[in-house]
Scaffold this motif. Structure first.
Motif, short mmCIF file in Angstrom:
data_model
loop_
_atom_site.label_atom_id
_atom_site.label_comp_id
_atom_site.label_asym_id
_atom_site.label_seq_id
_atom_site.Cartn_x
_atom_site.Cartn_y
_atom_site.Cartn_z
N PRO A 46 0.84 -1.20 0.00
CA PRO A 46 0.00 0.00 0.00
C PRO A 46 0.87 1.25 0.00
CG PRO A 46 -0.72 -1.56 1.69
CD PRO A 46 0.60 -2.05 1.18
N CYS A 66 4.05 -0.72 4.41
CA CYS A 66 3.60 0.34 3.51
C CYS A 66 4.80 1.02 2.84
CB CYS A 66 2.80 1.41 4.27
SG CYS A 66 1.26 0.80 4.98
N ASP A 90 -2.69 5.17 -2.02
CA ASP A 90 -3.85 4.43 -1.54
C ASP A 90 -4.47 5.10 -0.32
OD1 ASP A 90 -3.52 2.17 -3.36
OD2 ASP A 90 -1.70 1.77 -2.21
N MET A 112 -10.11 8.61 -2.38
CA MET A 112 -9.13 7.88 -1.58
C MET A 112 -9.32 8.15 -0.09
SD MET A 112 -5.44 9.87 -1.92
CE MET A 112 -5.48 9.93 -3.72
N LEU A 171 -7.50 0.91 4.83
CA LEU A 171 -7.04 0.19 3.65
C LEU A 171 -7.88 -1.04 3.36
CD1 LEU A 171 -3.16 0.46 4.13
CD2 LEU A 171 -4.60 1.71 2.50
N LEU A 178 -8.86 -0.05 -0.26
CA LEU A 178 -7.58 -0.13 -0.95
C LEU A 178 -7.82 0.00 -2.44
CD1 LEU A 178 -4.54 -0.54 -0.66
CD2 LEU A 178 -4.94 -3.00 -0.86
N ARG A 179 -7.11 0.94 -3.05
CA ARG A 179 -7.31 1.29 -4.45
C ARG A 179 -8.78 1.54 -4.73
NH1 ARG A 179 -2.60 3.15 -6.09
NH2 ARG A 179 -0.95 1.62 -6.01
N GLN A 204 -12.04 5.87 -8.11
CA GLN A 204 -11.86 7.30 -8.03
C GLN A 204 -13.09 8.03 -8.55
OE1 GLN A 204 -8.72 8.66 -6.80
NE2 GLN A 204 -8.76 6.54 -6.15
#
Length: 248
Positions: free
Chosen positions: A9, A33, A54, A80, A123, A127-128, A131
């Motif tokens: 991450p 991370c 992330d 995010m 996370l 996570l990701r 958007q």
């Protein structure tokens, strides 16, 4: 075949206190991370756009501005997760940051275990994350949130930083109502959440620049007693001027 070594991450840390920055970076790196850091708001803008982390770990008291400003701008184009670290421990400060789009709030001082637990939770959930759409159109207006550009009928429109921040907050809500307190906190900071007259002035300015008829707005709409929302589709073709291009 599934990658046995998924990527680490990526965390962006925006914090002006060098000691806290070292403390947080060491803790996050020990948890696997990849950490990028900066001490200033302006550099934070650049790092966010270029690295697309992330997770953002954000201090509010920065030397070149309030972290709430960066939070508001981010929420204009990205979902995010954001963990706020701040010495501001009053309930009103926490509420303002969460209303402005923070996902969690950790008051200083704090311990490693609590920091890492909150990071893991954020996370896990996002996570990701998907958007928010960076390019938005409504009527004859095109809004590029990432490049901070606005055009109407193909011609550039100049918005003040506050006007752009407000428009970004509305666009990020995807047609949902954004309360007056959320807009005030996101655009001016937590100390201005009672100044509703600021909103009336700036919303009137946005309507003059972006609406076909500012007196009968079709996109920047008031929800009486609550706040504002951005209608991404025209409410009625009958209210669109004949000279305007058809909405896409």
């Amino acid at each position: 075949m599934k990658n046995p070594h998924p990527p680490s991450p990526v965390v962006l840390l925006v914090e002006d206190d060098a000691g806290i920055r070292r403390f947080v970076r060491t803790a996050l790196e020990s948890a696997g991370c990849t950490v990028h850091e900066t001490a200033a708001l302006e550099r934070g803008r650049i790092e966010l756009a270029s690295r697309r982390p992330d997770l953002l770990v954000l201090d509010l008291g920065l030397p070149d501005g309030d972290g709430m400003t960066l939070l508001a701008e981010l929420r204009g184009w990205s979902g995010m997760p954001v963990l706020v670290l701040s010495a501001r421990s009053d309930e009103a400060d926490k509420v303002a940051a969460l209303d402005a789009g923070a996902d969690d709030y950790l008051a200083k001082p704090f311990g490693v275990a609590e920091l890492l637990a909150r990071v893991r939770a954020l996370l896990r959930r996002a996570l990701r994350p998907a958007q928010a759409t960076a390019r938005i159109g409504f009527g004859d207006v095109e809004l590029d949130l990432e490049q901070r550009r606005v055009s109407r009928a193909g011609e550039p429109v100049h918005l003040t930083p506050i006007e752009f921040r407000l428009l970004g907050l509305l666009a990020a809500a995807g047609g949902r109502v954004v309360t007056q307190r959320q807009l005030l906190a996101g655009a001016w900071g937590p100390n201005h959440v009672e100044h509703a007259h600021y909103l009336r002035v700036y919303m009137a300015g946005l309507r003059r620049k972006l609406e076909p008829d500012p007196r009968l707005p079709t996109h920047i709409l008031t929800e009486p007693g609550v706040g504002y929302r951005l209608a991404l589709e025209p409410l009625s073709a009958a209210r669109t001027p004949a000279s305007a291009p058809p909405a896409g």
